[in-house]
Motif scaffolding. Structure first.
Motif, PDB file in Angstrom:
ATOM      1  N   ALA B 194       0.873  -1.060  -0.059  1.00  0.00           N
ATOM      2  CA  ALA B 194      -0.063   0.072  -0.056  1.00  0.00           C
ATOM      3  C   ALA B 194       0.952   1.190  -0.176  1.00  0.00           C
ATOM      4  O   ALA B 194       2.039   1.095   0.275  1.00  0.00           O
ATOM      5  N   THR B 251      -2.812  -2.715  -1.521  1.00  0.00           N
ATOM      6  CA  THR B 251      -3.598  -2.058  -0.613  1.00  0.00           C
ATOM      7  C   THR B 251      -3.198  -2.524   0.878  1.00  0.00           C
ATOM      8  O   THR B 251      -3.887  -2.388   1.834  1.00  0.00           O
TER       9      THR B 251
ATOM     10  N   ASN C 154     -11.637  -3.673   1.639  1.00  0.00           N
ATOM     11  CA  ASN C 154     -10.184  -4.232   1.376  1.00  0.00           C
ATOM     12  C   ASN C 154     -10.294  -5.573   1.032  1.00  0.00           C
ATOM     13  O   ASN C 154     -11.267  -6.154   1.475  1.00  0.00           O
ATOM     14  N   GLY C 173      -7.804  -0.175  -4.456  1.00  0.00           N
ATOM     15  CA  GLY C 173      -6.560  -0.368  -5.233  1.00  0.00           C
ATOM     16  C   GLY C 173      -6.362  -0.300  -6.734  1.00  0.00           C
ATOM     17  O   GLY C 173      -5.584  -0.737  -7.393  1.00  0.00           O
ATOM     18  N   ALA C 178     -10.993   3.590  -6.432  1.00  0.00           N
ATOM     19  CA  ALA C 178     -10.505   4.338  -5.150  1.00  0.00           C
ATOM     20  C   ALA C 178     -11.254   5.519  -4.590  1.00  0.00           C
ATOM     21  O   ALA C 178     -11.780   5.696  -3.626  1.00  0.00           O
ATOM     22  N   THR C 258      -7.553   5.395   1.781  1.00  0.00           N
ATOM     23  CA  THR C 258      -6.639   4.988   0.919  1.00  0.00           C
ATOM     24  C   THR C 258      -5.060   5.613   0.993  1.00  0.00           C
ATOM     25  O   THR C 258      -4.365   5.441   0.301  1.00  0.00           O
TER      26      THR C 258
END
Lengths: 291, 421, 317
Positions: B194, B251, C154, C173, C178, C258
């Motif tokens: 991430a 992420t 997620n 992602g 996002a 994020t």
């Protein structure tokens, strides 16, 4: 008069009622799912026990228990709730009272450049707060307001005032001025007219502004984490406390205690909303205009 | 009538609320106001919470030094949050904190701001018995500014039931990941991909293992190899595309990585040693009992280079009891009891002789070897800016938002700029 | 209108001398001119706001004109910091995300909030429960709501993907999604706030207007269009104003969800970066000032519109 209206309305709506009811139920169903599904996740997660269940995407994957709640209470969370309650209450009371006065002055009293006043009030709250924090920290530090309730609610009042003043200005402006004039002809001072005529009619506005101020200051994070970052016994508020939770091991996300604490703080707020919402929609102005 | 009622109630409510708040509106005096002669140790993370190792360490000190007790002031676990809380106090010249728990990358910044005092005079007490990597991260400009407390290093987790031995190269790892995906339907490798400091650490480990570096040893020259950096970034982008890296890689932080590995979704993981104990405790985890740790893979077959994490203790320049604070930080770095408390809490100690005590613990031995070659990130004052620039360029390139070569060139230019400024 | 006061004042003054002397103190209080009263009423609010924000704002403005190397001041810089901000690509990226975020989230929040407000205003059975339910998302602290949504969206562990059967869909992602995910979370969280403001506004509409419209045979859609919307305008503008200025300064949700990846870095995140993370107070303050000017410019447009829709006491007679 209000009851008559209600009768008239139900009478006229009777024929298509069943269809209306069905559509209504579907609509309410959608609203409930949208608002509550994430909250349901929060509640289910808060009862999960142990690292494995907590990180399982299946909501119904147990074991379940009260462990997270016990852990949260063991960290002095009730003290954080007390701090938040005092700070939010003080902010709301002070902000609503002085904001109502200011809004009345802008909406009703002879004042030049009303739009400029409104703009000025708004401008005071528009600077990105994060860049106001370092100088404000220095000031608060030098006058001993760090780690105090006062340091928090004084700044919250300042940042909440604009919205309160705007809501109430629009409210006061919508109240027919004949009412006030009539009161004045009866010998009331402007202050009396404000207290006895305007304030009661502005009930919905006052309560909306109060709820918004309360919730905003209850949830505020940036200033709270700067001015009272630690120590539940003194002034650390709920969001700051929750953000300071840790797992048992480095990097382990304390999802269980976070959700449990979130549920715990939501319950008093829901009760508050249940009590106050009646006030928002009760003081209907319509009847009063004629009466 | 009704109106007056509402008004009356409003006013009454306001009056009561005001009264209550005036009575209640004064903050209670802090119960634990700094006692006379107390040393305040401001350090973050779970070990500063009730029952944590830092509290045990303070307790041990207080038994031995009842006149100069130490109190732990728990800061947030998030490094940014802890740094900000220290910075606010230090920027104002506050003496609230005597000992500061520093992330390994903050040393240079704190020195530049004159927030901490030199520990050059106690270097002799530490050198030789403290791991060299953490010592390096405690130094800036050739001088020692902090005493290491504990360390940390990136390691490879693998499944002994899926591969016979740990892959030594990324090629081996990706080949194994491919066949495991075909046979078991599992994802391959998970790490910290991430956009945050973790990505920078993971990228640097790849880059270091490939023979690259940011600066030369005394940080006077940029040695950043654009070609090599481009290759490393492209390797990440390709590995995400071809499935060698798990789909959640970009992420994932430490926690998402652990969950993926522990729940049996990912076959390999780069992480700190912390999760090892959690996996060992989770009897239902598919990885339980079949988790092995190894040095990170490299591109050449040599053991990969790990990045160092952990805490160093520094003495605040505004502390009114710097001598005692200094004694404390040296004691915490060198006392066998202190370092054992940490080791027993699954934290890597910095005291070299202690690793011999764990001769029969293969994991500890393995970690001891990895730590020999582990590298700190440059503890430069501008580290935060460098890290952010890496996130803005290399992360974007690794995710196909810009070309890997452009990112590497931009990075080199930025690094060169840090030497002039 | 000021005449009213003077007559009232005169009225009490014309009483018998004894009464006058006895009543002097209260009479002067009662006779305070309305202009003075206006100033008196404004004073507490203005005082608090001046005390709290004026010094920090001036401080930030001065800081923005100075050059810094990290925390050390290097001297006067004129407008260099502003030039640096305006010529950096990162600023324009942040501005464009912030603009897209603001337009989309405020638009959706307004529509959903208006729907909520109408439902809250109407619900006959169990209206307390309905209203409390609608307010729940807004009651959860933003930082916690952000963590909750990030966790649920997620891939790992994949709560939402599991629920919707989406496999490994990477919400957080990939670019576009996002930002969309952050907007979903913001709309969920903040639509109730818009609803509350609009609900309060609905209370200012006299119900006999609906009654007479019904008598004239207006359908419910006509009534909504020709009565509700126009009369709700001040409340709508206030709701849009405060949602817009808040959205333009959004920080918590993208930061938590994020970290600014995939084009979700907002202006306030950039300010936070320069004030806290990689400190350069000069550039940070210049950024804040630019953000402030942008937000204020948009705010003033709203305020003027609100001003023109309000019937102020003075003008009404």
């Amino acid at each position: 008069m209000t009851t008559q209206t209600a009768h008239a309305r139900t009478a006229r709506q009777r024929p298509p009622r069943r269809i209306m009811d069905a559509r209504w139920s579907v609509l309410l169903g959608i609203v409930f799912v949208w608002c509550l599904a994430p909250f349901f996740w929060l509640v289910m997660t808060s009862f999960k026990r142990g690292d494995r269940a907590l990180n399982d995407p299946d909501l119904f994957q147990g074991p379940f228990g009260l462990d997270n709640y016990i852990a949260v209470l063991g960290q002095g969370f009730l003290l954080n709730m007390r701090n938040s309650l005092v700070v939010a209450t003080m902010t709301t009371v002070v902000c609503t009272i002085i904001g109502a006065l200011a809004a009345y002055a802008i909406a009703r009293l002879p004042l030049k450049r009303r739009v400029l006043w409104l703009s000025g009030v708004l401008a005071a709250s528009l600077f990105p707060p994060v860049s106001l924090v370092p100088p404000l920290y220095e000031v608060w530090r030098s006058i001993g307001l760090l780690n105090t309730w006062e340091g928090l609610y004084v700044s919250y009042v300042s940042f909440s005032l604009p919205l309160t003043i705007f809501i109430l200005t629009t409210f006061f402006a919508a109240i027919p001025s004949e009412l006030e004039e009539a009161a004045k002809i009866d010998g009331a001072t402007p202050l009396q007219a404000f207290r006895k005529v305007i304030l009661p009619l502005a009930g919905p506005g006052l309560f909306s502004a109060a709820i918004i101020t309360f919730v905003t200051s209850w949830n505020e994070f940036l200033l709270a984490s700067t001015f009272a970052p630690r120590n539940a016994e003194v002034a650390q508020t709920v969001p700051v406390a929750i953000a300071a939770f840790t797992g048992a091991v480095e990097f382990q996300r304390p999802i269980g205690t976070i959700t449990a604490a979130s549920v715990m703080v939501t319950i008093p707020m829901v009760i508050l909303a249940l009590v106050l919402q009646r006030r928002i929609v009760s003081g209907l102005t319509a009847g009063a205009v004629k009466g | 009538m009704k109106q007056q009622n509402t008004a009356g109630r409003l006013l009454a409510a306001a009056a009561v609320a005001t009264a209550v708040s005036v009575v209640a509106g004064c903050t209670p005096a802090p119960a634990d106001n700094a006692e006379e002669g107390e040393i305040v140790w401001a350090i973050g993370g779970p070990r500063s919470q009730p029952g944590g190792a830092h509290l045990s360490i303070a307790e041990l000190w207080n038994e031995e030094n009842p006149d100069t007790p130490v109190r732990v002031e728990a800061l947030p676990e998030a490094a940014d949050g802890a740094r900000e809380q220290q910075a606010l106090v230090l920027q104002a010249g506050g003496s609230e904190f005597d000992v500061l728990g520093l992330d390994v990358i903050w040393t240079g910044e704190y020195v530049e701001n004159d927030w901490i005092v030199s520990l050059e005079d106690v270097r002799a007490d530490l050198e030789g018995v403290t791991l060299p990597g953490p010592m390096e991260s405690s130094s800036w400009g050739g001088e020692l500014w902090a005493a290491p407390l504990n360390t940390n290093a990136g390691i490879l987790y693998y499944r002994t039931d899926l591969v016979d031995e740990a892959p030594r190269t990324w090629t081996e790892l990706c080949a194994a990941a491919e066949s495991i995906a075909a046979e078991e339907g599992m994802d391959g490798f998970i790490g910290q991909g991430a956009r945050y400091e973790g990505f920078v650490v993971n990228w640097l480990e790849l880059f270091w293992s490939a023979g690259g570096d940011l600066y030369n040893s005394d940080q006077s020259e940029v040695v950043f190899d654009v070609d090599l950096a481009t290759e490393v970034t492209e390797f990440i982008a390709e590995s995400v595309d071809d499935g060698c890296f798990a789909p959640g890689y970009n992420t994932a932080m430490e926690e998402e990585s652990r969950i993926a590995f522990q729940s049996g979704d990912a076959a390999f993981m780069r992480n700190w040693p912390g999760p090892y104990a959690l996996i060992a405790d989770d009897s239902e985890s598919p990885a339980n009992g079949v988790t092995g740790v190894a040095p990170l893979p490299s591109f050449t077959g040599e053991p990969g280079v790990s990045a160092i994490g952990g805490f160093n203790n520094a003495v605040s320049a505004f502390s009114e009891r710097q001598d005692i604070a200094k004694d404390f930080v040296v004691w915490a770095a060198t006392s066998v009891e202190v370092q054992t408390i940490l080791a027993e809490d699954a934290v890597l100690p910095v005291h070299v002789p202690l690793y011999d005590e764990f001769a029969d613990d293969p994991v500890m031995q393995q970690l001891g070897e990895i730590l020999q070659d582990a590298k700190p990130r440059p503890a430069a004052p501008q580290w935060a800016e460098i890290s952010l620039e890496m996130q803005r360029t290399l992360f974007e390139a690794a995710n196909g938002q810009m070309s890997a070569r452009d990112a590497a060139e931009q990075m080199r230019t930025f690094l060169e700029g840090t030497l002039n400024g | 209108m000021p005449n009213d006061t003077s007559t009232m004042h005169g009225g009490s003054a014309r009483r018998s001398p004894e009464a006058n002397s006895r009543l002097r103190a209260p009479a002067r209080w009662r006779g305070i001119s309305e202009t003075a009263l206006a100033r008196l009423f404004l004073a507490p609010s203005i005082t608090v706001m001046v005390l709290v924000v004026v010094f920090p704002i001036l401080y930030a403005l001065v800081t923005s004109l100075n050059a810094y190397t990290r925390r050390q001041r290097e001297g006067f810089a004129g407008l260099d910091n502003y030039v640096e901000v305006l010529s950096s690509g990162v600023f324009w990226q942040a501005l464009s995300f912030t603009a897209v975020f603001t337009v989309t989230s405020v638009g959706l929040e307004f529509i959903i909030g208006l729907g909520f407000a109408l439902i809250m205003n109407r619900a006959l059975r169990g209206r307390g429960i309905v209203r409390a339910t609608i307010l729940i998302p807004w009651i959860i602290p933003t930082v916690m709501a952000g963590q909750m949504w990030a966790f649920m969206f997620n891939i790992t562990p994949g709560s939402i993907n599991g629920l919707l059967g989406l496999g490994d869909f990477n919400w957080l992602g990939q670019s576009g999604w996002a930002a969309g995910t952050v907007i979903i979370a913001d709309v969920w969280k903040t639509a109730p706030f818009a609803a509350l403001l609009l609900l309060a506004g609905l209370q200012t509409i006299p119900s006999e207007m609906y009654e007479s419209a019904k008598v004239d045979g207006a359908t419910s859609i006509q009534r909504f269009w020709y009565i509700t919307l126009p009369l709700l305008r001040p409340a709508i503008l206030v709701a849009l104003l405060f949602r817009t200025v808040d959205a333009l300064r959004v920080y918590d949700l993208p930061e938590v969800m994020t970290g600014g990846a995939f084009g979700t870095e907002s202006l306030s995140m950039l300010v936070q970066q320069y004030i806290v993370e990689t400190p350069d107070p000069g550039v940070g303050s210049a950024l804040s000032t630019l953000t402030f000017m942008l937000v204020l410019a948009i705010g003033v447009i709203f305020v003027r519109a609100i001003g023109s829709h309000l019937v102020f006491g003075e003008r009404s007679r």
